[in-house]
Write a protein that holds these residues in place. Structure first.
Motif, PDB file in Angstrom:
ATOM      1  N   TRP A 163      49.640  51.944  42.811  1.00 38.75           N
ATOM      2  CA  TRP A 163      48.604  52.123  43.830  1.00 38.75           C
ATOM      3  C   TRP A 163      47.732  53.308  43.456  1.00 38.75           C
ATOM      4  O   TRP A 163      48.220  54.352  43.056  1.00 38.75           O
ATOM      5  CB  TRP A 163      49.256  52.348  45.197  1.00 38.75           C
ATOM      6  CG  TRP A 163      50.018  51.128  45.631  1.00 38.75           C
ATOM      7  CD1 TRP A 163      51.266  50.753  45.216  1.00 38.75           C
ATOM      8  CD2 TRP A 163      49.558  50.106  46.495  1.00 38.75           C
ATOM      9  NE1 TRP A 163      51.616  49.554  45.795  1.00 38.75           N
ATOM     10  CE2 TRP A 163      50.588  49.137  46.590  1.00 38.75           C
ATOM     11  CE3 TRP A 163      48.382  49.915  47.216  1.00 38.75           C
ATOM     12  CZ2 TRP A 163      50.461  47.994  47.360  1.00 38.75           C
ATOM     13  CZ3 TRP A 163      48.261  48.777  48.000  1.00 38.75           C
ATOM     14  CH2 TRP A 163      49.296  47.831  48.065  1.00 38.75           C
ATOM     15  N   GLY A 166      42.561  58.128  46.132  1.00 39.04           N
ATOM     16  CA  GLY A 166      41.144  58.252  46.421  1.00 39.04           C
ATOM     17  C   GLY A 166      40.865  59.446  47.304  1.00 39.04           C
ATOM     18  O   GLY A 166      41.780  60.112  47.803  1.00 39.04           O
ATOM     19  N   SER A 180      32.891  54.722  44.409  1.00 43.67           N
ATOM     20  CA  SER A 180      33.981  55.427  43.729  1.00 43.67           C
ATOM     21  C   SER A 180      33.511  56.841  43.437  1.00 43.67           C
ATOM     22  O   SER A 180      32.328  57.175  43.626  1.00 43.67           O
ATOM     23  CB  SER A 180      34.383  54.708  42.434  1.00 43.67           C
ATOM     24  OG  SER A 180      33.303  54.706  41.509  1.00 43.67           O
ATOM     25  N   SER A 242      45.928  54.982  48.854  1.00 41.45           N
ATOM     26  CA  SER A 242      45.211  54.000  49.670  1.00 41.45           C
ATOM     27  C   SER A 242      46.030  53.525  50.869  1.00 41.45           C
ATOM     28  O   SER A 242      45.491  53.273  51.946  1.00 41.45           O
ATOM     29  CB  SER A 242      44.792  52.802  48.813  1.00 41.45           C
ATOM     30  OG  SER A 242      45.917  52.221  48.170  1.00 41.45           O
ATOM     31  N   MET A 246      45.416  53.173  55.238  1.00 38.97           N
ATOM     32  CA  MET A 246      45.115  51.749  55.308  1.00 38.97           C
ATOM     33  C   MET A 246      44.503  51.364  56.657  1.00 38.97           C
ATOM     34  O   MET A 246      43.439  50.752  56.728  1.00 38.97           O
ATOM     35  CB  MET A 246      46.390  50.956  55.048  1.00 38.97           C
ATOM     36  CG  MET A 246      46.237  49.449  55.106  1.00 38.97           C
ATOM     37  SD  MET A 246      47.821  48.642  54.795  1.00 38.97           S
ATOM     38  CE  MET A 246      48.764  49.172  56.240  1.00 38.97           C
ATOM     39  N   ASN A 249      41.119  53.155  57.431  1.00 38.85           N
ATOM     40  CA  ASN A 249      40.030  52.660  56.590  1.00 38.85           C
ATOM     41  C   ASN A 249      39.519  51.314  57.082  1.00 38.85           C
ATOM     42  O   ASN A 249      38.310  51.064  57.106  1.00 38.85           O
ATOM     43  CB  ASN A 249      40.516  52.549  55.141  1.00 38.85           C
ATOM     44  CG  ASN A 249      39.378  52.336  54.161  1.00 38.85           C
ATOM     45  OD1 ASN A 249      38.367  53.019  54.203  1.00 38.85           O
ATOM     46  ND2 ASN A 249      39.548  51.378  53.269  1.00 38.85           N
ATOM     47  N   PHE A 256      38.038  55.647  52.681  1.00 43.54           N
ATOM     48  CA  PHE A 256      38.771  55.852  51.434  1.00 43.54           C
ATOM     49  C   PHE A 256      37.854  55.501  50.266  1.00 43.54           C
ATOM     50  O   PHE A 256      37.354  54.374  50.168  1.00 43.54           O
ATOM     51  CB  PHE A 256      40.015  54.972  51.411  1.00 43.54           C
ATOM     52  CG  PHE A 256      40.822  55.073  50.145  1.00 43.54           C
ATOM     53  CD1 PHE A 256      41.770  56.077  49.989  1.00 43.54           C
ATOM     54  CD2 PHE A 256      40.643  54.169  49.105  1.00 43.54           C
ATOM     55  CE1 PHE A 256      42.525  56.180  48.830  1.00 43.54           C
ATOM     56  CE2 PHE A 256      41.385  54.263  47.945  1.00 43.54           C
ATOM     57  CZ  PHE A 256      42.329  55.267  47.803  1.00 43.54           C
ATOM     58  N   PRO A 258      37.815  55.268  46.233  1.00 48.17           N
ATOM     59  CA  PRO A 258      38.702  55.303  45.054  1.00 48.17           C
ATOM     60  C   PRO A 258      38.237  56.309  44.007  1.00 48.17           C
ATOM     61  O   PRO A 258      37.033  56.459  43.761  1.00 48.17           O
ATOM     62  CB  PRO A 258      38.616  53.876  44.509  1.00 48.17           C
ATOM     63  CG  PRO A 258      38.147  53.049  45.662  1.00 48.17           C
ATOM     64  CD  PRO A 258      37.254  53.926  46.474  1.00 48.17           C
ATOM     65  N   HIS A 300      44.146  45.543  46.804  1.00 45.75           N
ATOM     66  CA  HIS A 300      43.415  46.723  47.250  1.00 45.75           C
ATOM     67  C   HIS A 300      44.015  47.993  46.681  1.00 45.75           C
ATOM     68  O   HIS A 300      43.430  49.054  46.767  1.00 45.75           O
ATOM     69  CB  HIS A 300      43.434  46.786  48.789  1.00 45.75           C
ATOM     70  CG  HIS A 300      42.897  45.541  49.423  1.00 45.75           C
ATOM     71  ND1 HIS A 300      41.551  45.225  49.399  1.00 45.75           N
ATOM     72  CD2 HIS A 300      43.508  44.535  50.080  1.00 45.75           C
ATOM     73  CE1 HIS A 300      41.356  44.071  50.028  1.00 45.75           C
ATOM     74  NE2 HIS A 300      42.521  43.635  50.442  1.00 45.75           N
ATOM     75  N   GLY A 301      45.206  47.886  46.108  1.00 46.96           N
ATOM     76  CA  GLY A 301      45.850  49.077  45.573  1.00 46.96           C
ATOM     77  C   GLY A 301      45.865  49.105  44.059  1.00 46.96           C
ATOM     78  O   GLY A 301      46.241  50.094  43.467  1.00 46.96           O
TER      79      GLY A 301
END
Length: 303
Positions: A163, A166, A180, A242, A246, A249, A256, A258, A300-301
């Protein structure tokens, strides 16, 4: 040994005192003390050293406790098999997890699990990483879920995934709309960081050392909930995993972003069991639920 004595002894060790065990079990302290004294008389040696009102197991006590916990686990497995034969899904499961996971991933996961299996009770213990390992090794927890766990011959990994980390900011922050970010770009903002011994801080410290990057947090904490609260209050930006944010977000309460530093190590999240013990049916069910939930979230991770 009688089942009541087993429960008493196990709870005294968990709580560290007869008084606290009595409160937990809703019995009189004298009843527990009498049972333990009778047991020590039967063995002809003390099970505990009494040190400043706290009880510490003697070597004999350690041996007896291992037998007690094995007996209690075997009894629970038997009860669950009986219920399974009768067509019911019942049992009790203890899952040891780290702070951030207890606050973010586990509430909705346990809620959904209990809707599907109302006969299974679940205890989620919020512990440091080292204590997650110890809880599974010593039989205090059926399963453990934590980041960057060290190898142990007593543990078996049921599932693992990587994972990314971020930067976490309030919704109206200047960086909130970036897709990002580089860790170095956060230097101009007040920084809030997880403190050691959280594994994410060790990863950040290693990255900063390799890149001669000065990480000078204004605030540090081992509490992910505390860090998130400070971010919402506008006290700074933080670096978290992340899964830690969770829910916030998704609801846009926190954002969050990344980190895209190419050589920043990701966190490995592992679901573990004891390598030499059989999981109960209830524990297998919740292990499956955790694994499926992480697989659903994994895109997502992924780094």
């Amino acid at each position: 040994m009688h089942a009541r004595v087993l429960r008493y002894l196990d709870e005294v060790v968990r709580q560290g005192s007869i008084r606290k065990a009595a409160q937990s079990l809703h019995v009189a302290p004298t009843a527990i003390n009498r049972q333990i004294l009778d047991l020590e008389a039967e063995f002809g040696a003390p099970l505990f050293d009494r040190i400043q009102r706290r009880l510490r197991l003697t070597p004999l006590g350690e041996l007896v406790l291992a037998h007690v916990r094995k007996t209690l686990r075997d009894h629970q497995l038997l009860l669950e098999k009986v219920e399974e034969i009768r067509g019911h899904r019942r049992g009790r499961v203890t899952v040891a997890v780290t702070t951030g996971l207890a606050d973010s991933l586990m509430p909705s996961l346990i809620h959904d699990f209990r809707q599907q299996f109302p006969g299974i009770s679940v205890c989620v213990r919020d512990l440091p990483v080292s204590a997650v390992l110890s809880a599974v090794e010593q039989g205090e927890a059926d399963l453990g879920l934590a980041y960057d766990l060290p190898d142990s011959p007593l543990l078996h990994v049921l599932a693992a995934s990587n994972w990314h980390m971020g930067v976490v900011v309030p919704p109206k922050h200047a960086m909130a709309k970036q897709a990002s970010i580089l860790l170095s770009e956060c230097a101009e903002y007040p920084l809030i960081l997880p403190a050691l011994p959280l594994s994410i801080r060790a990863i950040l410290n290693d990255f900063a050392t390799r890149h001669l990057l000065a990480l000078s947090p204004l605030t540090e904490s081992t509490s992910i909930a505390f860090i998130k609260h400070l971010i919402r209050m506008g006290d700074g930006v933080a670096v978290l995993g992340s899964l830690d944010v969770m829910e916030e977000n998704v609801r846009k309460r926190l954002i969050f972003i990344p980190l895209r530093d190419p050589d920043l190590q990701s966190q490995t999240l592992s679901l573990i069991e004891h390598a030499q013990r059989q999981l109960s049916e209830a524990a297998r069910l919740i292990a499956t639920s955790i694994t499926e939930a992480l697989q659903a979230l994994y895109p997502h991770g992924r780094r």
